[in-house]
Design a protein around this motif. Structure first.
Motif, PDB file in Angstrom:
ATOM      1  N   GLY A 293       0.819  -1.211   0.000  1.00 34.79           N
ATOM      2  CA  GLY A 293       0.000   0.000   0.000  1.00 34.79           C
ATOM      3  C   GLY A 293       0.849   1.255   0.000  1.00 34.79           C
ATOM      4  O   GLY A 293       2.017   1.251  -0.389  1.00 34.79           O
ATOM      5  N   ASN A 294       0.221   2.349   0.427  1.00 35.03           N
ATOM      6  CA  ASN A 294       0.930   3.621   0.443  1.00 35.03           C
ATOM      7  C   ASN A 294       1.967   3.644   1.543  1.00 35.03           C
ATOM      8  O   ASN A 294       1.772   3.095   2.607  1.00 35.03           O
ATOM      9  CB  ASN A 294      -0.070   4.755   0.668  1.00 35.03           C
ATOM     10  N   LYS A 295       3.054   4.326   1.242  1.00 35.04           N
ATOM     11  CA  LYS A 295       4.136   4.357   2.217  1.00 35.04           C
ATOM     12  C   LYS A 295       3.971   5.609   3.080  1.00 35.04           C
ATOM     13  O   LYS A 295       3.842   6.707   2.552  1.00 35.04           O
ATOM     14  CB  LYS A 295       5.459   4.424   1.450  1.00 35.04           C
ATOM     15  N   VAL A 296       3.912   5.427   4.377  1.00 35.21           N
ATOM     16  CA  VAL A 296       4.006   6.604   5.253  1.00 35.21           C
ATOM     17  C   VAL A 296       5.298   6.448   6.022  1.00 35.21           C
ATOM     18  O   VAL A 296       5.814   5.344   6.180  1.00 35.21           O
ATOM     19  CB  VAL A 296       2.836   6.697   6.258  1.00 35.21           C
ATOM     20  N   GLU A 297       5.800   7.552   6.462  1.00 36.04           N
ATOM     21  CA  GLU A 297       7.042   7.468   7.215  1.00 36.04           C
ATOM     22  C   GLU A 297       7.038   8.560   8.262  1.00 36.04           C
ATOM     23  O   GLU A 297       7.199   9.732   7.948  1.00 36.04           O
ATOM     24  CB  GLU A 297       8.231   7.635   6.276  1.00 36.04           C
ATOM     25  N   CYS A 298       6.780   8.185   9.487  1.00 35.23           N
ATOM     26  CA  CYS A 298       6.680   9.159  10.572  1.00 35.23           C
ATOM     27  C   CYS A 298       8.064   9.594  11.029  1.00 35.23           C
ATOM     28  O   CYS A 298       8.259  10.694  11.541  1.00 35.23           O
ATOM     29  CB  CYS A 298       5.931   8.559  11.749  1.00 35.23           C
ATOM     30  N   ALA A 299       9.039   8.665  10.849  1.00 33.71           N
ATOM     31  CA  ALA A 299      10.366   8.907  11.412  1.00 33.71           C
ATOM     32  C   ALA A 299      11.062  10.094  10.752  1.00 33.71           C
ATOM     33  O   ALA A 299      11.969  10.688  11.346  1.00 33.71           O
ATOM     34  CB  ALA A 299      11.225   7.650  11.269  1.00 33.71           C
ATOM     35  N   GLY A 300      10.635  10.438   9.539  1.00 29.96           N
ATOM     36  CA  GLY A 300      11.251  11.587   8.863  1.00 29.96           C
ATOM     37  C   GLY A 300      11.179  12.846   9.710  1.00 29.96           C
ATOM     38  O   GLY A 300      12.123  13.633   9.737  1.00 29.96           O
ATOM     39  N   CYS A 301      10.050  13.039  10.380  1.00 24.22           N
ATOM     40  CA  CYS A 301       9.910  14.196  11.274  1.00 24.22           C
ATOM     41  C   CYS A 301      10.182  13.809  12.730  1.00 24.22           C
ATOM     42  O   CYS A 301      10.880  14.506  13.448  1.00 24.22           O
ATOM     43  CB  CYS A 301       8.506  14.798  11.188  1.00 24.22           C
ATOM     44  N   HIS A 302       9.587  12.690  13.154  1.00 25.82           N
ATOM     45  CA  HIS A 302       9.656  12.337  14.577  1.00 25.82           C
ATOM     46  C   HIS A 302      10.967  11.654  14.940  1.00 25.82           C
ATOM     47  O   HIS A 302      11.220  11.413  16.122  1.00 25.82           O
ATOM     48  CB  HIS A 302       8.466  11.443  14.969  1.00 25.82           C
ATOM     49  N   GLY A 303      11.802  11.343  13.938  1.00 26.80           N
ATOM     50  CA  GLY A 303      13.102  10.754  14.240  1.00 26.80           C
ATOM     51  C   GLY A 303      13.013   9.246  14.363  1.00 26.80           C
ATOM     52  O   GLY A 303      11.977   8.702  14.731  1.00 26.80           O
ATOM     53  N   ALA A 304      14.121   8.585  14.018  1.00 28.58           N
ATOM     54  CA  ALA A 304      14.126   7.122  14.038  1.00 28.58           C
ATOM     55  C   ALA A 304      13.936   6.589  15.448  1.00 28.58           C
ATOM     56  O   ALA A 304      13.504   5.456  15.643  1.00 28.58           O
ATOM     57  CB  ALA A 304      15.429   6.603  13.451  1.00 28.58           C
ATOM     58  N   GLN A 305      14.269   7.393  16.442  1.00 31.27           N
ATOM     59  CA  GLN A 305      14.055   6.957  17.831  1.00 31.27           C
ATOM     60  C   GLN A 305      12.781   7.586  18.417  1.00 31.27           C
ATOM     61  O   GLN A 305      12.521   7.454  19.603  1.00 31.27           O
ATOM     62  CB  GLN A 305      15.251   7.350  18.719  1.00 31.27           C
ATOM     63  N   GLY A 306      12.044   8.314  17.594  1.00 34.01           N
ATOM     64  CA  GLY A 306      10.799   8.912  18.068  1.00 34.01           C
ATOM     65  C   GLY A 306      11.002  10.109  18.971  1.00 34.01           C
ATOM     66  O   GLY A 306      10.111  10.502  19.706  1.00 34.01           O
ATOM     67  N   ARG A 307      12.192  10.706  18.904  1.00 39.26           N
ATOM     68  CA  ARG A 307      12.476  11.807  19.834  1.00 39.26           C
ATOM     69  C   ARG A 307      12.137  13.184  19.267  1.00 39.26           C
ATOM     70  O   ARG A 307      12.541  14.197  19.820  1.00 39.26           O
ATOM     71  CB  ARG A 307      13.949  11.803  20.229  1.00 39.26           C
ATOM     72  N   GLY A 308      11.460  13.225  18.144  1.00 41.60           N
ATOM     73  CA  GLY A 308      11.079  14.528  17.582  1.00 41.60           C
ATOM     74  C   GLY A 308      12.245  15.243  16.952  1.00 41.60           C
ATOM     75  O   GLY A 308      12.305  16.470  16.968  1.00 41.60           O
ATOM     76  N   ASN A 309      13.196  14.487  16.423  1.00 40.18           N
ATOM     77  CA  ASN A 309      14.383  15.135  15.850  1.00 40.18           C
ATOM     78  C   ASN A 309      14.717  14.555  14.476  1.00 40.18           C
ATOM     79  O   ASN A 309      15.872  14.310  14.166  1.00 40.18           O
ATOM     80  CB  ASN A 309      15.577  14.984  16.804  1.00 40.18           C
ATOM     81  N   GLY A 310      13.689  14.331  13.646  1.00 38.03           N
ATOM     82  CA  GLY A 310      13.931  13.786  12.311  1.00 38.03           C
ATOM     83  C   GLY A 310      14.561  14.813  11.390  1.00 38.03           C
ATOM     84  O   GLY A 310      14.551  16.011  11.672  1.00 38.03           O
ATOM     85  N   PRO A 311      15.120  14.344  10.265  1.00 41.02           N
ATOM     86  CA  PRO A 311      15.859  15.234   9.359  1.00 41.02           C
ATOM     87  C   PRO A 311      14.978  16.237   8.609  1.00 41.02           C
ATOM     88  O   PRO A 311      15.499  17.192   8.046  1.00 41.02           O
ATOM     89  CB  PRO A 311      16.532  14.261   8.385  1.00 41.02           C
ATOM     90  N   SER A 312      13.638  16.016   8.593  1.00 40.11           N
ATOM     91  CA  SER A 312      12.792  16.968   7.869  1.00 40.11           C
ATOM     92  C   SER A 312      12.651  18.289   8.617  1.00 40.11           C
ATOM     93  O   SER A 312      12.135  19.257   8.073  1.00 40.11           O
ATOM     94  CB  SER A 312      11.403  16.384   7.655  1.00 40.11           C
ATOM     95  N   PHE A 313      13.060  18.295   9.872  1.00 42.77           N
ATOM     96  CA  PHE A 313      12.979  19.517  10.667  1.00 42.77           C
ATOM     97  C   PHE A 313      14.383  19.991  10.992  1.00 42.77           C
ATOM     98  O   PHE A 313      15.343  19.227  10.940  1.00 42.77           O
ATOM     99  CB  PHE A 313      12.210  19.259  11.971  1.00 42.77           C
ATOM    100  N   ILE A 314      14.469  21.255  11.353  1.00 42.51           N
ATOM    101  CA  ILE A 314      15.774  21.800  11.740  1.00 42.51           C
ATOM    102  C   ILE A 314      16.245  21.082  13.010  1.00 42.51           C
ATOM    103  O   ILE A 314      15.419  20.702  13.841  1.00 42.51           O
ATOM    104  CB  ILE A 314      15.654  23.319  11.941  1.00 42.51           C
TER     105      ILE A 314
END
Lengths: 457, 267
Positions: A293-314
């Motif tokens: 199905g469709n690909k979603v990817e939360c980690a881009g923003c929320h970070g691979a560890q879920g700490r809110g530090n993904g690469p899509s944000f500063i």
């Protein structure tokens, strides 16, 4: 007059100077939306026409509130104030508004024990309560610019766009009254919005909601009038912004509010139990690893560890430097000092109101819009209005959203869930030695494991 | 006419009179429970009150004695035509007496209250029971975590509420107090419990109440502009089953995953 007596008089008047309202700059008044001066620059007639139309529709000052017909406010908006003017011309009279007294516990009207008559109580009115509890953050016009607003992160909501973040309705739709009630009563955890449940009676809460709806409708009507005036001709200002046009714009705003209750998003499938399988499926979706199905990817923003530090944000260090290291008014200057690449990221890291925002750190178990699975479902399914969180319903199925909800709720209590996880397309995490200049805010982000870059709140 | 002694006497009578009047007016007396009354509804509160009353009696007796001496001296030795002032170089015996007597009283109070203080504040006195909740003060609310069905704090099934404290009457309850930003102060006026919440510390606080009903929780530390907003509802349940029923309702609400017209937090 002896010198001793004169001294007494002076001291006496100094001690009394703090009493009363003598130190106020005058009565509280509305300020026009800054957009008026920007969009209608060099068009004084159109500006005046918009201001006049606003005063005719909603009253010229907060002390003289008018409520246009069809606003949908309970009882025609009578709960906004504590005085009401009735009658026309010479027969005008201003009377205080009284309500029958209600026992909070039973919800019954209370009667006098001796006479049996119903007891009344003066109504405080939404405006008075708003002035007491809300104005210092949300401002006179509901523009989120009260005196304490600059000290807060995130900044208080500006109601004038008619846009509210945490709703049960689809993206872009108005919140229901219940959504606003929930925010007001229980606060927004993780922000500066306090919980008012223990401070205000149910009746007072409803009055405050009325006033906030009034401010929101007023602000949105003003924006509509400014947009209308933007395409009008200066010479025919009065025809372009006639009372009829103003009423039409206001009615279109009211219609959107009235539609909210019928738009509540109901999960199409029941929530599956929070089993390890469901959580694992949620984890795959989170990291963008699901192959169907469709690909979603939360980690881009929320970070691979879920700490809110993904690469899509500063990165957090730069964010902290810009937002918290210095006077809030100096933020634009600090943004200017960033590199071009960081400026691009910064642009993507502000919300509709132009305020900086971060993706949630999902390991903390703090959910601004509520922690019920239903709240999280709404956040995931329809996103957060005005923020960067997109709506996912349609991209993925309701079942998958529930899997994500189960995963998000499990994450704070099971650190192994994302241990060592990486974003798709990046090599497995190598424990990088932090370069000596990592502390400088304008360099590349430090590794996510580095506690020094944690945003302190 | 001797005005000064009369003025002093009037002031003293007014001061004593207001203390005598205060037990008859709930607004003047110490905060009471939902049913009113002169005594606190908690065992700790009653011990605090007895210390308070003891100190009030000691200071009251001293106050009345000194005021009588003051009024009598100003009356008896008032200025009169033909009277000559007498010079007096002090008395060592008098000085020693009126230093030792207050010092002895202070030492007595200090020693007398020690047991009470230790019983309500020392960590070692904390009851060895399951904690009722962990309460964290933040600007500007009390964040409360109750252990969920597993009875363990800080697990996924915790009940998390804001400004809403519930416990059962007639038994000790223990909370862990924390602060996440500045110093707050956890204050239950009707139970005479007041404990600063200090960032970085986890402080046990324990209390009980023998009357069910609604009470008030406030913050007693000026913690910022929203300090007054840190008011909390306190509900004392009549029985454990009543408490458990409330807890079940609140947990059901926290686990809500269907749309329904019920307010949040289980009410």
């Amino acid at each position: 007059m002896t010198s001793r007596f004169r001294l007494v008089v002076v001291v006496g008047s100094l001690t009394l100077a703090g009493c009363g309202d003598s130190f106020h700059a005058g009565p509280i008044g509305y300020t026009e939306n800054a957009q008026l001066g920007i969009d209608l620059k060099d068009k004084p007639k159109l500006q005046a026409a918009v201001t006049r139309a606003m005063a005719n529709l909603y009253g010229p000052t907060p002390q003289q509130i008018k409520v246009p017909a069809g606003s949908g406010l309970p009882d025609g908006g009578v709960h906004l104030t504590n005085l009401i003017q009735q009658g026309e011309g010479d027969r005008t009279e201003v009377r205080p508004i009284a309500l029958p007294r209600v026992d909070e516990a039973s919800g019954q009207y209370m009667a006098s024990k001796s006479t049996g008559k119903l007891l009344g109580e003066p109504q405080e009115g939404g405006y008075a309560l708003y002035r007491k509890h809300c104005l210092h953050c949300h401002g006179v016009d509901g523009a989120g610019n009260g005196p304490t607003a600059s000290f807060l992160f995130p900044r208080p909501r500006d109601y004038r766009k008619g846009l509210f973040k945490f709703t049960s309705t689809p993206t872009g739709a108005k919140p229901t009254r219940e959504d606003l009630r929930k925010t007001l009563k229980y606060g927004l955890h993780g922000t500066s919005m306090p919980a008012f449940e223990a401070l205000m009676s149910n009746r007072q809460t409803e009055q405050v909601i009325d006033y906030l709806l009034f401010l929101s409708m007023r602000g949105e009507t003003e924006l509509g009038l400014i947009a209308e005036a933007g395409v009008a001709d200066e010479e025919t200002a009065d025809e372009a912004i006639s009372d009829t046009v103003a009423v039409e714009i206001a009615q279109s705003v009211f219609a959107k509010w009235k539609a909210a209750d019928s738009q509540v998003v109901t999960p199409e499938t029941p929530r599956p139990p929070s089993t390890p399988e469901s959580i694992a499926r949620g984890r795959e979706l989170f990291l963008g690893l699901n192959k169907t199905g469709n690909k979603v990817e939360c980690a881009g923003c929320h970070g691979a560890q879920g700490r809110g530090n993904g690469p899509s944000f500063i990165d957090e260090a730069t964010f902290t430097q810009v937002v918290f290291r210095g006077d809030p008014s100096g933020m634009p200057t600090r943004v200017e000092a960033l590199t071009d690449k960081q400026k691009e990221l910064w642009k993507a890291s502000v919300d509709e109101w132009g305020d900086p925002l971060r993706p949630a750190n999902l390991t903390r178990g703090v959910y601004k819009g509520g922690r019920r699975p239903l709240d999280l479902y709404w956040r995931l399914a329809k996103g957060i209005n005005g923020a960067k969180m997109p709506a996912h319903l349609g991209l993925i199925k309701p079942d998958q959203i529930w899997d994500l909800v189960n995963f998000v709720l499990a994450l704070p209590y099971d650190p192994t869930l994302l241990k060592g996880a990486t974003l798709p397309g990046t090599p497995a995490a190598v424990p990088a030695a932090a370069p000596a200049h990592a502390a400088s805010p304008t360099t590349s982000p430090a590794p996510a494991e580095d506690p020094r870059v944690a945003v302190r709140r | 006419m001797r005005y000064w002694p009369l003025l002093f006497a009037a002031a003293a009578v007014f001061a004593v009179g207001s203390f005598v009047y205060s037990p008859f007016d709930p607004d003047w007396w110490l905060p009471a429970g939902p049913e009113g009354g002169l005594t606190s509804v908690s065992s700790i509160g009653r011990r605090i009150d007895s210390l308070y009353i003891l100190i009030l009696v000691i200071t009251g007796v001293v106050f009345i004695g000194t005021q009588i001496a003051l009024v009598w001296a100003t009356w008896r030795f008032a200025d009169a035509p033909g009277r000559v002032a007498q010079y007096f170089h002090g008395s060592q015996r008098l000085e020693v007496i009126w230093t030792i007597v207050p010092a002895a009283i202070l030492v007595f109070i200090a020693l007398y209250q020690m047991g009470t203080w230790a019983d309500i504040k020392f960590r070692s006195s904390a009851p060895k029971i399951q904690p009722l909740a962990e309460i964290t003060g933040r600007q500007f609310q009390w964040v409360m975590r109750y252990p969920g069905p597993d009875g363990v704090l800080n697990t996924g099934d915790d009940l998390q509420l804001v400004n809403d404290l519930h416990f059962v009457k007639g038994k000790q309850s223990l909370i862990y107090l924390k602060a996440s930003d500045v110093i707050h102060s956890f204050f239950l006026p009707a139970l005479r419990i007041k404990q600063d919440a200090v960032p970085g510390l986890t402080i046990p606080v324990w209390f009980d109440a023998d009357t069910q009903g609604k009470y008030e929780l406030v913050c007693a530390e000026l913690c910022g502009w929203g300090h007054y907003k840190m008011r909390g509802n306190v509900t004392v349940h009549g029985s454990q089953s009543d408490f458990d029923e409330w807890m079940g309702r609140a947990l059901n609400e926290q686990n809500r995953d269907t749309v329904a017209a019920v307010g949040p937090q289980g009410r």
